[in-house]
Design a protein around this motif. Sequence first.
Motif, short mmCIF file in Angstrom:
data_model
loop_
_atom_site.label_atom_id
_atom_site.label_comp_id
_atom_site.label_asym_id
_atom_site.label_seq_id
_atom_site.Cartn_x
_atom_site.Cartn_y
_atom_site.Cartn_z
N LEU A 105 0.82 -1.21 0.00
CA LEU A 105 0.00 0.00 0.00
C LEU A 105 0.86 1.26 0.00
CD1 LEU A 105 -2.82 -1.02 2.51
CD2 LEU A 105 -3.04 -0.69 0.04
N ILE A 106 1.94 1.25 0.79
CA ILE A 106 2.84 2.41 0.82
C ILE A 106 3.47 2.64 -0.54
CG2 ILE A 106 5.00 3.32 1.76
CD1 ILE A 106 4.32 1.87 4.38
N ALA A 109 0.99 4.10 -2.92
CA ALA A 109 0.75 5.52 -2.64
C ALA A 109 1.91 6.39 -3.11
CB ALA A 109 0.52 5.72 -1.14
N SER A 113 1.75 9.21 -6.03
CA SER A 113 2.22 10.57 -5.73
C SER A 113 3.27 11.01 -6.75
CB SER A 113 2.80 10.63 -4.32
OG SER A 113 1.83 10.35 -3.35
N VAL A 119 -2.80 14.45 -2.58
CA VAL A 119 -3.67 14.15 -1.45
C VAL A 119 -3.70 15.39 -0.56
CG1 VAL A 119 -4.09 12.65 0.52
CG2 VAL A 119 -3.03 11.72 -1.55
N SER A 125 -8.69 13.19 5.53
CA SER A 125 -7.47 12.49 5.14
C SER A 125 -6.50 12.38 6.31
CB SER A 125 -6.80 13.20 3.95
OG SER A 125 -6.35 14.50 4.30
N PRO A 146 2.13 7.02 6.25
CA PRO A 146 0.81 7.55 5.88
C PRO A 146 0.67 9.05 6.15
CG PRO A 146 0.56 5.46 7.02
CD PRO A 146 2.01 5.85 7.15
N ILE A 149 2.83 11.05 3.61
CA ILE A 149 2.23 11.12 2.27
C ILE A 149 1.10 12.15 2.24
CG2 ILE A 149 0.84 9.81 0.61
CD1 ILE A 149 2.63 7.37 1.34
#
Length: 240
Positions: A105-106, A109, A113, A119, A125, A146, A149
């Motif tokens: 997932l990281i 993301a 990005s 984001v 968020s 998280p 990001i």
Amino acid sequence: MTFDTALGMSALAVMAGALIQATGGIGYAMFAAPIVALLRPDLVPGPMILGGGVVSLLIVLRERRSVDVRGAAIAVGGRIPGSIVAGLIIGLAPRSVFAVCFAVLILAAVALSAFGLRVRATPFSLAIAGFTSGVMGTITSVGAPPMGIVLQDSEPAVLRATLAAFLVAGTVVSLVVLAWAGRFGLHDLQLGLLLLVPIAAGFMLSMPLVRRVNARSVKRLVLAVSAASAIVLLIQQAVH
């Protein structure tokens, strides 16, 4: 390797981690923890967590005017239930399964990005990032990505200060839990105090750098460290 040599190399890793985080807002644990765990496992987790809290506190004190207090509070509000959920689900599957999922997932993301996804740091968020950080941090000890990001497009000082405020609160929660579990006592506190000198050195070295780095450089550093932390998680699971 002798005891003193291992401690000295651990101190260098801690100093470098403190320098990276004090400059870009993220990176202390992700850079230093794997090295220290290999050289001086008695410094992990309690003493290293304490050290991370000190680094974050120094950043908050240096850039207190840039802290997004509301944003940090919302994120901390998300972290607490995230930690609780982690405690409830951690026994449902092997830790390695969660680590691999989080790492993927990281990386996804970071890739999005890098290709232009933006984001915005909204209350929603930030709450989601705080919650995810709580789950990840409790299960894998890597919880900052998280938040990094979500805050990546903030002004450098705001990113560093707000993320640091969030991490200070997270440190307090983690140390209380460790103490309650019998994993952080007087000896761990003494070991943590040994890290204060290299932490102070790394922080001081960051002072001239924070005035030179721009928003783009900080964003790249945050994304690079986040990606590196995910890769380390994957490597750790592959080795074990």
